[in-house]
Structures are given as C-alpha cells and as structure tokens.
Design a protein around this motif. Structure first.
Motif, PDB file in Angstrom:
ATOM      1  N   CYS A   1      49.592  42.246  35.014  1.00 46.26           N
ATOM      2  CA  CYS A   1      49.845  40.868  35.439  1.00 46.26           C
ATOM      3  C   CYS A   1      50.395  40.789  36.852  1.00 46.26           C
ATOM      4  O   CYS A   1      51.071  39.815  37.196  1.00 46.26           O
TER       5      CYS A   1
ATOM      6  N   TYR B   1      48.932  40.014  39.397  1.00 42.58           N
ATOM      7  CA  TYR B   1      48.386  38.800  40.038  1.00 42.58           C
ATOM      8  C   TYR B   1      49.212  37.562  39.749  1.00 42.58           C
ATOM      9  O   TYR B   1      49.103  36.560  40.450  1.00 42.58           O
ATOM     10  N   LYS B   2      50.044  37.612  38.713  1.00 43.95           N
ATOM     11  CA  LYS B   2      50.892  36.468  38.368  1.00 43.95           C
ATOM     12  C   LYS B   2      52.302  36.632  38.932  1.00 43.95           C
ATOM     13  O   LYS B   2      53.134  35.743  38.749  1.00 43.95           O
ATOM     14  N   SER B   3      52.593  37.783  39.512  1.00 42.13           N
ATOM     15  CA  SER B   3      53.974  38.091  39.893  1.00 42.13           C
ATOM     16  C   SER B   3      54.369  37.370  41.176  1.00 42.13           C
ATOM     17  O   SER B   3      53.523  37.014  42.001  1.00 42.13           O
ATOM     18  N   GLU B   4      55.670  37.161  41.313  1.00 34.17           N
ATOM     19  CA  GLU B   4      56.202  36.583  42.549  1.00 34.17           C
ATOM     20  C   GLU B   4      55.752  37.388  43.760  1.00 34.17           C
ATOM     21  O   GLU B   4      55.413  36.858  44.795  1.00 34.17           O
TER      22      GLU B   4
ATOM     23  N   TRP C   1      53.092  39.320  44.345  1.00 37.41           N
ATOM     24  CA  TRP C   1      51.692  39.398  44.775  1.00 37.41           C
ATOM     25  C   TRP C   1      50.892  38.104  44.639  1.00 37.41           C
ATOM     26  O   TRP C   1      49.800  37.992  45.172  1.00 37.41           O
ATOM     27  N   SER C   2      51.430  37.114  43.928  1.00 36.37           N
ATOM     28  CA  SER C   2      50.608  35.930  43.662  1.00 36.37           C
ATOM     29  C   SER C   2      50.317  35.125  44.935  1.00 36.37           C
ATOM     30  O   SER C   2      49.330  34.396  45.001  1.00 36.37           O
TER      31      SER C   2
ATOM     32  N   TYR D   1      47.231  37.466  46.572  1.00 33.20           N
ATOM     33  CA  TYR D   1      45.968  37.576  45.851  1.00 33.20           C
ATOM     34  C   TYR D   1      45.735  36.383  44.930  1.00 33.20           C
ATOM     35  O   TYR D   1      46.656  35.934  44.257  1.00 33.20           O
ATOM     36  N   SER D   2      44.513  35.921  44.908  1.00 31.50           N
ATOM     37  CA  SER D   2      44.165  34.841  43.980  1.00 31.50           C
ATOM     38  C   SER D   2      43.987  35.416  42.577  1.00 31.50           C
ATOM     39  O   SER D   2      43.960  36.635  42.400  1.00 31.50           O
ATOM     40  N   GLU D   3      43.827  34.523  41.611  1.00 22.81           N
ATOM     41  CA  GLU D   3      43.636  34.994  40.250  1.00 22.81           C
ATOM     42  C   GLU D   3      42.368  35.838  40.138  1.00 22.81           C
ATOM     43  O   GLU D   3      42.327  36.813  39.392  1.00 22.81           O
TER      44      GLU D   3
ATOM     45  N   PHE E   1      42.669  39.611  40.770  1.00 18.87           N
ATOM     46  CA  PHE E   1      43.712  40.229  39.930  1.00 18.87           C
ATOM     47  C   PHE E   1      43.730  41.745  40.046  1.00 18.87           C
ATOM     48  O   PHE E   1      44.791  42.369  40.036  1.00 18.87           O
TER      49      PHE E   1
ATOM     50  N   ALA F   1      45.436  42.953  43.133  1.00 23.42           N
ATOM     51  CA  ALA F   1      46.889  42.830  42.975  1.00 23.42           C
ATOM     52  C   ALA F   1      47.440  44.002  42.158  1.00 23.42           C
ATOM     53  O   ALA F   1      48.483  44.581  42.505  1.00 23.42           O
TER      54      ALA F   1
END
Lengths: 312, 312
Positions: free
Chosen positions: A272, A274-277, A279-280, A283-285, A288, A291
């Motif tokens: 996750c 890509y959802k982290s503070e 790396w978000s 990088y876009s979803e 992922f 990221a």
C-alpha cells in the motif's frame, strides 16, 4: 543441491536486501484500477489479487529476494484463492524469487505430513508424486511439539526446503503464552528457541544457519536479542517492521557481524505504498507498483544502514 | 438463533451419539472401486475423496451428529481439494450434520480475521458479504495469545459459530510444550485451559457449555480430568480414541453427570472400517459404507456405555 537457507541468504547478499515482501491481498489494498476489471465476487477478488501481486513482483523482483504470501487471505477467497496463490507462487519462482508460504500450519504427525506434501514435498498418488504448491519455505506452529514439526523437517531434507517455526510473534498478546516463566526460570519462547536450534542441527548450511528457521517479531527487541544468543544457528523471519512498530535498530539485534541472520517482512507498507503519506503525492494510484518499488528501495537502504551501524 | 454449541449438543442427545466422523481422505483410505473411476492426479484424487465422503455421510448421517474434515488432506490436493472440502461440507449440512473444519488456524489479529472469514464468517467485497466455507466450527491454535483468537470469537458471536482451541493434543510429543511446568506450579495446558474457559464466558448456552470450546486428547486421561476441573464450561473435542489408543473409560473423565461434555473424534477407524479385522470378513470393499455404519454403531454403544458407567 543447495540448502534452501543458503539459497535465500545468497539472494539477500546478491540483492543487498534483507526484505521479504508480504503478499496479503486484502480487498481494500488492491487499487480500483485493477478491481474494476473484475466481477465483485470471490472469483473476481482472486483474479484481481493475482494481477495485483504479479505487477508488484514485476516492479520489485530485482531488488528483493523473496515474497511471503499469507495463506489466510487466499483461503478467504475460497478455492479460487488457492488457484491465485499457486499462480502467484509460480510467477515469483519464474522471477527467481524465494516463496515463503505463511500458513502457520502444524498438526499430529500424519496430518503435518499432509501439510508438508502441500507446501514443501509432493502428494503421492500410487507411484506418482505430484508437486502441489512447491513453496520454498512454510511457516509452522510449534504448540504440538516435535512430532508435529518433524514431517516438515524430513521434507526439508528430501526436497531442499525450509521452515520458519513460530518462536516469538510480533502481535500484542503473543506474551500470553510465549512469555510465561517456566519453573527453571526460562520463558516459553526461550524453550522453543532452544528446541528450534536443536531441530535444525542437521540442516546447517555454509553461512552457519539452518533451513529450520524461526519467526521472531521485530516488536520485542529484548526477546529478539535473547533468541539470537540462544539460537546462533537459527535464521529469523522478522515480522512487525513498519506498520506494527518495529524499528531498524531493534531488528539489527538479530543479525551477526556479517550483517546476516534474518529477513524482514513488510506487507502493508510495501503493498500500500501508493496510499502512504510518503509516496501518494509522487505516484498516482495507477502507479502503485512504482510506489512499492520506491518504498522497497527506501526500506532496504534504511535497514541496511541500521544493520551496518549495529553489527560493524 | 441458537448457539452453535447448543445445536451440537442437541444433535448428540437426539442421536444418542457423541461421535464426530473425521474425514481424512488419504489416498490409501479410498476403496479402489471409487478410485478407479477417476484419473490418477490431484483432480481425480479430489473427486474420489468427494464421492467417498458423500457415501460415508449417506450411511451415517442418521446416527452421528457431526463430521470433521481435516483441512491438511484437502490442502495437499491443491485448489481442487478445497472444492472437495466445500462440496463435502455443503452435503453434510444438507443432511443436517454439524461441520467442524479442522485447520488449527491462528495468526495475528487481522490475519486470523481472514481465516475466520473463510470458515465462520464471510468475506466482504465492497458492500457484499460472501460466505466461503460456512463451517459450524473451526479448530484454532492458541500459541499467539488472545488477539489471534478474538476474531474467531467475534464471528462466533456474530454468526452463531464455534471454535475448538487446542489445549492438550493427543500426539506423543504434545508434552514438549503443553506439559511444561510454569513458575506457579501449573502446566502450560492448565494455563491455556484457564484462558479458554474465560474467553468463552459470553458464549455459554443452555447446557452450561460455551461455543468457545477445546481440543483435549483421549490419550492423556490424567490431563483430561484436570482440564475438566479447571474448565467446567468448556466443551471438548476429543481426538485419539481408537487408532491412537484412547479408551472409553479414559474419555468419560471429560463428561458431566448428564453424560455430556464432549464429542469424540474417530477418523481412520470409521473411514477404514472396511479394512479392519473386525469388519472385513462381513463386508466387501464395495460395501465400505456399510462397514463404517456398523463400526459407528458399535463405537457409539461402547462409548455410551463407558460414559454411563463413569458418570452415573
């Protein structure tokens, strides 16, 4: 043939990376860009997991030595989940990654033999031997004693495989059993560490570690240090780094002067990223996997530095 | 809705039979008359197992309350094995049998939740909940402490299911961990029995037993007796009868004055009755299910008598 533990350690050295990527395909971990391609049922979930895991492998196989699929998450998808587990395992092996099946299995001897057939050895049908999942390692629970573990050890010898036996786990209530003090003043986890060290005697390889290895959590550094002293030939699979709170300096207590001795698991923090503070924003979803790669590199460097500082 | 443990006990009373039939489909257990219909590979093995188990259920469902499929044997058939496990479970439930999935699962909280989704609860995909194996009970390993057990307990509450937690297992080396003496003079299995008794407090039903239950082997009668004293509200799943050496008088130590308190597992002795000295003269291999029925009746009467004599 090479011992499983030597193969694992060589990949750690070659890639300069003591990280195993945990594959825990929780539905909420999978990016929508993948999930939206599949039906919203168990079969679709399993297929989305396979696509997700393969892409993560594509972006990390040159910088990590191993993956650790968590069987519970595949089991909760039904039989299709096991198809996914098999496909992901095969894909990882094609990319020359070590596969650690995390199932924490164990039962009376004949039954443990069946588990070992599934993950390490082969299932016999008359004279034919059929490989099932062909993992390199499987995790094993020690509560039932040695006859629950020995079928796995025998297959480690026969098929050059390995096991990680639970000694001290990373979760909060692990101490309820594992930390109990015995009448001789030792704690249960110390007793188990001793057992694991002796069970692995015949499977020690060229780096001094055995293919009969141990799970030791990063979240209890004091115990990690103690287990390293009790079991100098026992290699560690170390969960609990990152999301669960374990730090590089804690983990380094499990390593020897050559910077070897363990492999650190990271599941959510890699899957996750890509959802982290961290790396978000970068990088876009859809990106992922980039990221995850960036986080694997960051983590690798952080861990290598921590281990180097502590073991030099 | 009824508690799972009450449902189980009612079936035991109704059928006057404290027996659970273990479904361990080892290849050598399946009669040739079935095996020969299928291909000699994992898929054929899984299909033969399904046919074998269904026929055994057909001949016993009116005289036994429950079956206990052993997941290890299904796992060693690959994904097809899980299809077989699912099909056998559904068939048993149609015949109104209780299904105890024997997996001895357990992991850190979030992961145990995934196992519990697979066997007891449901897997969430967005807003949809999909049942996976929908077992009535699953066996659970306590080595990681309560946070590894609590997701199962929560699903026991939510879905009216039950668990059997390993306390004292029937195998030879179970004592290596379970019998260790703690600094307070108690043994590990006693400590675990205490924990299980307390974990089940909120799930006690009308017979005084909880849906959070325990595995206690028949092969250690002294310990069985002790655990019954420590954990008076804990129902027992008792393996080790017959093939492993446990006797009716040993087992009866786990039962209360109403003749309740446990269910006794028999796997090989029921599945392979057709091969036994006792029945192989009476029944041909093709009549394997009749042999199983005859043995289930014999065993039931023997156990009922033993329990009656001991608890009157």
């Amino acid at each position: 043939m090479e011992l499983a533990i030597d193969k694992l350690i060589e990949k750690i050295i070659e890639k300069k990376s003591p990280i195993v990527m945990g594959i825990d395909p929780r539905y909420e971990f999978i990016p929508d860009s993948i999930k939206n391609k599949y039906e919203k049922n168990l079969t679709g979930f399993a297929k989305a997991s396979t696509e997700f895991a393969k892409k993560l492998i594509d972006y990390t196989y040159d910088i990590i030595p191993a993956i650790k699929p968590q069987l519970a998450y595949f089991e909760m998808m039904g039989p299709d989940g096991l198809i996914a587990f098999k496909e992901i395992s095969e894909y990882a092996r094609e990319k020359d990654l070590i596969v650690i099946a995390d199932g924490k299995r164990g039962d009376i001897g004949t039954t443990s033999k069946a588990y070992s057939n599934a993950f390490l050895g082969a299932t016999k049908i008359n004279e034919n031997e059929e490989k099932v999942y062909n993992s390199d390692f499987v995790t094993v629970n020690p509560y039932m004693g040695f006859d629950a573990v020995s079928p796995f050890v025998e297959d480690c010898e026969k098929y050059n495989k390995g096991i990680f036996i639970l000694v001290k786990t990373s979760n909060k209530s692990s101490g309820e059993l594992q930390d109990l003090y015995l009448e001789n003043g030792k704690q249960v986890f110390e007793h188990v560490a001793n057992l694991v060290e002796s069970w692995g005697e015949t499977l020690r390889g060229k780096y001094g570690y055995s293919s009969v290895a141990a799970v030791v959590g990063a979240t209890y550094p004091e115990q990690l240090k103690k287990i390293r002293e009790i079991a100098p030939h026992t290699f560690f699979l170390i969960p609990g780094y990152g999301a669960q709170g374990g730090k590089a300096e804690d983990i380094s207590l499990g390593f020897d002067k050559n910077g070897l001795g363990g492999i650190i698991n990271a599941s959510r923090s890699l899957m996750c990223a890509y959802k982290s503070e961290r790396w978000s924003g970068t990088y876009s979803e859809e990106q992922f996997a980039e990221a995850t790669r960036a986080e694997a590199i960051r983590m690798r460097d952080e861990l290598n530095l921590g281990i180097k500082l502590a073991t030099k």
